[in-house]
Write a protein that holds these residues in place. Sequence first.
Motif: not given
Lengths: 117, 415
Positions: A15-36
């Motif tokens: 779950p999003w709230p349980s992630l560290t900042e770094a993990e949240q960043g890594a997750l967000m990057q996947k949305f960018g990869e999907f866009d690309a």
Amino acid sequence: MKYLVLLIGDGEEQPWPSLTEAEQGALMQKFGEFDAECQAREGVEILGGEALGGPSDATVMRTRGGEVTLTEGPYAEALEGLGGFYLVESPDLDTLVDCLRKLPRYDMQIAPVLDMS
Amino acid sequence: MTPGGPGPHPVLAQVVREDWGRLLGLLIRRHGRPDLAEDALAEALASAAEQWPRDGIPDNPQGWLTQVASRRLLDAIRREATAAGKAHLLAVPEEAPPRHTHGPGGTEDDRLPLLFMATHPALAPEVRPALALRFVLGVPTADIAALFLVPTTTMAARLTRAKQRLRAIGAGFRVPEEPDLGARVDDVARAIYLAFTAGYAPREGEAVVHVEATGEAVRLAHLTRALLPNTVVLQALCALLTLQHARRDARTDEQGGLVRLADQDRSLWRRDEIDAGLVLLQGLSPTKGYAEELRLQALVGAFHDSAATSAETDWAAIARTYARLERLTGSPIVRLNRAVAVAEVSGPMAGLRLLQAAADQLPGHHRIHVVRAGLLRREGDTEGARAAYDQALKTCPDGPERRHLLSRLGELPPA
């Protein structure tokens, strides 16, 4: 074809709230990869997509006997996890699924949009 | 057959047999619509059956059929649009351009994407084998229904629903990409294996027809391997199917009854096919996943096929192979088979011990009791064997297998 993709459960992600900042960043990057990935493919286009407020912010609207009632919370348990959506144009389901592999490993529901024109 | 006589035109029959999948694939690639394409092709074939005997065979029969079927398909799309009040929105050119271009050279065989579409993961696994036989080889629905032991109307409805779903979800007409490709090829192999094993379910009556439909599953396996060469799982599938199917003529007696492997007339086994299956198998190294499952099963088949008599069977090797297969799959059915093999090597008691664990996992499965009965009988426990046969008969459905059990029970010495 147009498809509505509902990001409906955390699946293999924490779950999003349980992630560290770094993990949240890594997750967000996947949305960018999907866009690309969508941009790179012929015939694929993201027509819309948003993150959604949590189930406690949802309101259910029902009409019964002509009367409209509003109640707090999600429509059904299954929709409690609904965290976001995409509206995507894709030549076919398989191409869309190939793109969606880039997203975090959420559980999703993919519904074809009917042509009502 | 005389020209103009009843029945399918010989050239037409050959085109259907050789080119059905290519023609259907071309239609779907051009126009989409997996839900309508088959009917359009069937209409074109009906027109050909009427016109060819009268007007002569066209120079390019496949081209003729493609053109007529395309027109029929466009008519159907137009009718649909008219019914929905959307005719004014329809802009379908007479010859729609290909919807997709293919890999280098664009010469990909249309049967390959067709096969992946028929075994699409968004379809229920049970319908995939049926749709693959129908789409790629054009096996008649009645034969597919017979293969899967359901009424023709039931199978027709299942196929129609599956085709409508393919249309509704917008299933792709293309060869899957990495990293999905391996799993999708496994799905194809699974579907073909399911079609094949369906033909080996004990059944009544017109056994010959069923063997033919089973032969179509073997044909589909070899075709798929030709379309996707150097694919381990398909080579393992072909080895397994070839080695098992080579025994088909010895499986039933003249009354259509089952003949156990041990009692089969081995001179009826097709030696040339066994040799071909062995060559396929020898070309495979131990691997993993579904390919390894199929390879190990093929290995078991090879040990049986290579024994000149039942007594010469290398049961120790078979037991070892089943042990590896059991580690890989954890399947209680595999354990059941392993118990039989172990009993041959180490005696009925060793087999019975293994069997107990399988029985716990498969409660109420009649084959457990059948195997137990056989082992107890060899152990000299007539009463135990009788009780196990009675147990098996409680859940074994009517048919050749049940008759076989009754006759085994009748052979037991009286109490």
